[in-house]
Design a protein around this motif. Structure first.
Motif, PDB file in Angstrom:
ATOM      1  N   TYR A   1     -26.869  -7.646  29.318  1.00 38.20           N
ATOM      2  CA  TYR A   1     -26.473  -8.646  28.638  1.00 38.20           C
ATOM      3  C   TYR A   1     -25.059  -8.642  28.740  1.00 38.20           C
ATOM      4  N   GLU A   2     -24.432 -10.084  28.279  1.00 41.76           N
ATOM      5  CA  GLU A   2     -23.497 -10.370  28.485  1.00 41.76           C
ATOM      6  C   GLU A   2     -22.385 -10.065  27.650  1.00 41.76           C
TER       7      GLU A   2
ATOM      8  N   TYR B   1     -23.680  -9.564  34.442  1.00 39.84           N
ATOM      9  CA  TYR B   1     -24.670 -11.199  34.297  1.00 39.84           C
ATOM     10  C   TYR B   1     -24.271 -11.893  34.657  1.00 39.84           C
TER      11      TYR B   1
ATOM     12  N   ILE C   1     -26.344 -14.892  36.762  1.00 42.76           N
ATOM     13  CA  ILE C   1     -26.255 -16.230  36.221  1.00 42.76           C
ATOM     14  C   ILE C   1     -25.512 -16.704  37.419  1.00 42.76           C
TER      15      ILE C   1
ATOM     16  N   TYR D   1     -34.374 -12.761  31.838  1.00 46.22           N
ATOM     17  CA  TYR D   1     -34.169 -11.876  30.099  1.00 46.22           C
ATOM     18  C   TYR D   1     -33.325 -10.719  30.434  1.00 46.22           C
ATOM     19  N   SER D   2     -32.218 -10.816  29.477  1.00 46.58           N
ATOM     20  CA  SER D   2     -31.198  -9.487  29.591  1.00 46.58           C
ATOM     21  C   SER D   2     -31.872  -8.575  28.498  1.00 46.58           C
TER      22      SER D   2
ATOM     23  N   LYS E   1     -32.796 -10.757  25.247  1.00 43.36           N
ATOM     24  CA  LYS E   1     -32.376 -11.713  25.500  1.00 43.36           C
ATOM     25  C   LYS E   1     -33.579 -12.669  26.169  1.00 43.36           C
ATOM     26  N   SER E   2     -33.807 -14.009  25.654  1.00 41.77           N
ATOM     27  CA  SER E   2     -34.219 -14.750  26.454  1.00 41.77           C
ATOM     28  C   SER E   2     -32.480 -15.100  27.095  1.00 41.77           C
ATOM     29  N   VAL E   3     -32.678 -15.506  28.477  1.00 41.88           N
ATOM     30  CA  VAL E   3     -31.593 -15.970  29.001  1.00 41.88           C
ATOM     31  C   VAL E   3     -32.448 -17.741  29.919  1.00 41.88           C
ATOM     32  N   LYS E   4     -32.825 -17.938  30.072  1.00 42.93           N
ATOM     33  CA  LYS E   4     -33.338 -19.016  30.567  1.00 42.93           C
ATOM     34  C   LYS E   4     -35.192 -19.389  31.121  1.00 42.93           C
TER      35      LYS E   4
END
Length: 222
Positions: free
Chosen positions: A111-112, A123, A127, A142-143, A216-219
């Motif tokens: 997670y960022e 992270y 990305i 996904y994070s 947490k969905s990122v993309k």
């Protein structure tokens, strides 16, 4: 199956287990190939450090991943809690090297806004390494949360939107984590076997499941 490959990109040994091993176990049972990339040494920031301690950690890492059926563990040795001293491009290239070799379509990473600086940079490098170019294989990122990092940064901001049922694979996750004796702590420390189970129970309870891992969905490209 068409390119059903997963890559876990983690900063330190044991992050992969804490973050997503219950979920990865289910994916492997469904026929996916899963790979782990660990970017950092994992021990050098500790007060007591020795070559023997690093050897113990490496042994724990491979035992935990072999238990789950991870196809290959890729290993880098960036300095612990000092990723910010390394040019970001160097970390990005190390991720690209592995990504280009296996061509995963799903990535799980940090997670960022974790407390740990290495998590933050992992992270950002992930990305950067998975920019949405036409030939990019990665379609989902996904994070995950890491106990004793994600929840220790304030103000709290991790808001998961993906809940994965690990009721049938939590025991595998705990067994894998039990190999990391050099990283485990006693309850009520979050990074204890009991703490991991309680967190999975809490996250599951939020969505009507017995046990869950959250992300947490990122993309997500469909």
């Amino acid at each position: 199956m068409k390119n059903n490959k997963i890559l876990i990109i983690a900063a330190h040994p044991d992050d992969e287990v804490l973050g997503c091993f219950g979920t990865i176990a289910k994916y492997i049972q469904e026929g996916y190939e899963a790979y782990t990339l660990i970017l950092g040494e994992g021990k050098t920031s500790r007060e007591i450090n020795s070559e023997n301690e690093q050897e113990i950690l490496e042994d724990e890492l491979f035992k935990a991943n072999n238990l789950l059926g991870i196809k290959k563990v890729f290993r880098k040795f960036f300095p612990d809690n000092a990723f910010d001293k390394i040019p970001l491009l160097e970390i990005v290239k190390s991720i690209e090297e592995v990504k280009n070799e296996i061509k995963p379509n799903i990535i799980f990473t940090h997670y960022e806004k974790d407390l740990n600086i290495d998590h933050q940079i992992t992270y950002k490098a992930t990305i950067t390494a998975t920019r949405s170019l036409q030939e990019e294989s990665v379609k989902e990122i996904y994070s995950f949360e890491i106990l004793s990092s994600t929840e220790w940064n304030y103000p709290l901001s991790f808001q998961p939107d993906v809940f994965f049922d690990i009721s049938e694979t939590l025991d595998l996750k705990l067994k894998a984590m039990s190999f990391y004796q050099s990283e485990l702590r006693n309850y009520p420390h979050p990074r204890s076997l009991e703490g991991i189970k309680i967190n999975a129970q809490y996250q599951g309870m939020r969505v009507g499941l017995q046990y869950a891992e959250v992300f947490k969905s990122v993309k997500v490209i469909k």
